[in-house]
Design an enzyme around this catalytic site. Structure first.
Site: not given
Ligand code: NDP
Length: 250
Positions: A147, A150
């Site tokens: 993670y 990436s």
């Molecule tokens: P959530 O899990 O609330 O939302 C992420 C969404 O993206 C989910 O609906 C997920 O689907 C979807 N998703 C994942 N992989 C794919 C894919 N390959 N194609 C299409 N959709 C996909 O996460 P967050 O809102 O927390 O995260 C958003 C971003 O913020 C991410 O990049 C995360 O790494 C980053 N982030 C979040 C932090 C946190 O504390 N929340 C901290 C630091 C960074 P599914 O549920 O099926 O996986």
């Protein structure tokens, strides 16, 4: 079509959903792209001014199909928020090839391929890109070798995009969130981790989805018209603390 269009990946929930809501409040139409078909349908049905696209960004072929669909449906793309991400916490020795690939395929490769496919549309609009990284991409930490790596790569990819696409008027910036209570973080943050974040973060709390959305939207908007190639941590001051010793608090 004169209404500006924003595409938010991972838009079905969490930070992506809050970001799409803010775009719509500011007069944009929001394309919500997500792989979770049910959650996407539910979110989009409740969000006037949004269109759902079911797609897995880790599929390298998906970008071309999405670009063609945007051209047919809207004819333009002004903002791209690469927010879809997956997390997996565990020790280095337990990170097998499947885990490594799962994280890289979505967080890095998917972001690269989708942006590449959408670049002609962004060129036409002299548009903007915001890539969602993480504080885990700004400093190393335990249990997140894939993670964190990436997300560090996302930060460099953003700089590459800013360098090369600037001459087309396209801006690219990254936002590095601190902890936000979402489906993703609930799955990997134990009660001990939550307490440790509260202790270490100067603002003493998690951020909200909306607080992330505000910075993402600002970077996409014309108000940030001379900002490109930057990474902004939206983390309550966590990254600024360095090692951080909660025991030294008054
Ligand atoms: P959530 O899990 O609330 O939302 C992420 C969404 O993206 C989910 O609906 C997920 O689907 C979807 N998703 C994942 N992989 C794919 C894919 N390959 N194609 C299409 N959709 C996909 O996460 P967050 O809102 O927390 O995260 C958003 C971003 O913020 C991410 O990049 C995360 O790494 C980053 N982030 C979040 C932090 C946190 O504390 N929340 C901290 C630091 C960074 P599914 O549920 O099926 O996986």
């Amino acid at each position: 079509m004169t209404q500006p269009i924003a595409l938010v990946t991972g838009g079905a929930r969490g930070i992506g959903k809050a970001t799409a809501e803010l775009f719509i409040e500011n007069g944009y139409h929001a394309i919500l792209l997500d792989r979770d078909e049910d959650a996407l349908a539910e979110t989009s049905a409740a969000m006037a001014g949004s269109t759902p696209y079911v797609c897995d960004v880790s599929n390298p072929q998906a970008g071309g199909e999405i670009a063609a669909k945007i051209r047919a449906d809207f004819g333009r793309l002004d903002c791209l928020v690469n927010n879809a991400g997956v997390a997996d916490f565990g020790p280095i020795e337990a990170c097998d090839q499947a885990t490594w690939r799962k994280i890289m395929d979505t967080n890095l490769d998917g972001m690269f391929y989708l942006t590449q496919a959408l670049t002609p549309l962004l060129k036409d609009a002299r548009g903007s890109i915001v890539n969602i990284a993480s504080i885990s991409g700004l400093r190393a930490s335990t249990l997140r070798v894939a993670y964190g790596t990436s997300k560090a790569a996302v930060i460099h990819l953003t700089k590459q995009q800013a360098c090369e696409l600037g001459e087309y008027g396209i801006r690219a910036n990254a936002v590095a969130p601190g902890p936000v209570k979402t489906k993703l973080s609930i799955a990997v943050h134990t009660p001990e981790i939550i307490q440790a974040y509260h202790d270490a973060i100067p603002l003493n709390r998690y951020g909200s989805e909306r607080e992330l959305a505000e910075v993402i939207f600002f970077l996409c908007s014309p108000k940030a018209s001379y900002v490109t190639g930057q990474v902004i941590a939206v983390d309550g001051g966590f990254e600024a603390t360095g090692v951080g010793l909660p025991a030294l608090r008054v």
